[in-house]
Design an enzyme around this catalytic site. Sequence first.
Site, PDB file in Angstrom:
ATOM      1  N   CYS A 100      -3.542 -13.161   0.586  1.00 31.32           N
ATOM      2  CA  CYS A 100      -3.404 -11.720   0.790  1.00 31.32           C
ATOM      3  C   CYS A 100      -3.647 -10.977  -0.522  1.00 31.32           C
ATOM      4  CB  CYS A 100      -1.996 -11.422   1.315  1.00 31.32           C
ATOM      5  SG  CYS A 100      -1.625  -9.674   1.554  1.00 31.32           S
ATOM      6  N   SER A 151      -1.918  -8.687  -1.674  1.00 31.45           N
ATOM      7  CA  SER A 151      -0.642  -8.497  -2.366  1.00 31.45           C
ATOM      8  C   SER A 151      -0.422  -9.594  -3.392  1.00 31.45           C
ATOM      9  CB  SER A 151       0.509  -8.478  -1.354  1.00 31.45           C
ATOM     10  OG  SER A 151       0.375  -7.396  -0.466  1.00 31.45           O
ATOM     11  N   HIS A 175      -2.698  -8.957  -6.407  1.00 29.96           N
ATOM     12  CA  HIS A 175      -2.231  -7.916  -7.319  1.00 29.96           C
ATOM     13  C   HIS A 175      -1.367  -8.505  -8.433  1.00 29.96           C
ATOM     14  CE1 HIS A 175      -3.999  -4.684  -5.204  1.00 29.96           C
ATOM     15  NE2 HIS A 175      -3.110  -4.563  -4.239  1.00 29.96           N
ATOM     16  N   HIS A 230       3.079 -15.475   0.971  1.00 30.11           N
ATOM     17  CA  HIS A 230       4.098 -14.857   1.821  1.00 30.11           C
ATOM     18  C   HIS A 230       3.673 -14.708   3.284  1.00 30.11           C
ATOM     19  CE1 HIS A 230       1.423 -11.623   0.504  1.00 30.11           C
ATOM     20  NE2 HIS A 230       1.740 -11.015   1.631  1.00 30.11           N
ATOM     21  N   CYS A 263       1.975 -11.243   7.799  1.00 28.41           N
ATOM     22  CA  CYS A 263       1.753 -10.091   6.914  1.00 28.41           C
ATOM     23  C   CYS A 263       0.675  -9.164   7.460  1.00 28.41           C
ATOM     24  CB  CYS A 263       1.395 -10.536   5.494  1.00 28.41           C
ATOM     25  SG  CYS A 263       1.097  -9.150   4.366  1.00 28.41           S
TER      26      CYS A 263
END
Length: 362
Positions: free
Chosen positions: A38, A40, A43, A59, A163
Amino acid sequence: MKAAIFHRPGERLTIETVSIDNPGPREVLIRTAAVGLCHSDLHYIDGLYSVNTPAILGHEAAGVVEKIGADVTGLALGDHVITCLSVFCGHCAYCTTGLPYSCDHQHETRRGAHDAPRLSLGDRPLHHFYDLAGFAEQMLVHEHAVVKIRRDMPLDRAALIGCAVTTGMGAVTNTARIPVGATVAVIGCGGVGLSAINGAAIAGAGRIIAVDIQPGKLDLARAFGATDVVNAREVDPVEAVLAMTSGGVEYSFEALGAKATAEQAWKMLRRSGTATVIGMVPKGQMLEIDPVALLMDRRLQGSNMGSNRFRVDMPRYVDFYMAGRLHLDRMIADRIPLEQVNEGFETLRRGDLARSVITFPQ
């Protein structure tokens, strides 16, 4: 067990052997079946957000319950589950007023400073990213990070619900609550954006405009329910959407996490429209909006993990998939082993594919 370890921003994850404890009270040990890559996670790898290190990232996961600690309720050995980063305490003001995704007592679901760590690398404790740490063969989590699902759901597709689907579809149906017949624009057609498009179609949107710079992703957007597409590499997306809708959409969704695209989502609204920023705009960057537009009853809002109640939402999303309404098969562009996690993130950086999923032998 094997896990991918994040040591510091700008460096490749390393595959190492780590120790995982037995489940304590209200904890569950899960054999990981699949985990998605992902933005996220990226990042943090790229240093746009910070996290304590060393850490196990990941996650967006699904797996099978292997062990159960004391006082766990509603779960049994062999259950198929999806994990969620919206771990909730169950008793704070947010949890008890229908906002578990905003729970501010998540620390109560973690082990204390004087307890043995759930994960360790040699004699060093490992940070449990988002209370999940999915880039590993096993996950040791609090029971309030898990939801049981039906066993006929393929676990590699179930991982995406952890997610991308919950974030994108939830932003449309829970956060914005679009009405039937609404006009919608979605900027960014990765996993989250495609889920927003799919969610808008399921919710009965009248027109869904997908915006991206990759023709392949725009083709995918049509398959997920977009009625129109805009290639932002070829035209100004704001001008295009305003022209297509004779003044703007009622609802826009930003699914990239960039300042420029968040501002575009605001600009393509009609009067009384609502822009929802789903993506993680880098920390420290500020959005610039024309305040005069506020006088036209326009709204700009965020969405925390699709404003989810994941114990309710995720089983419903599974049912949508099994009924052929949630299009997860085409979202997975590549299935890779844990050892190829860095190559998977390079692909994600390029923006070529919707989703890569790490799968583990079962």
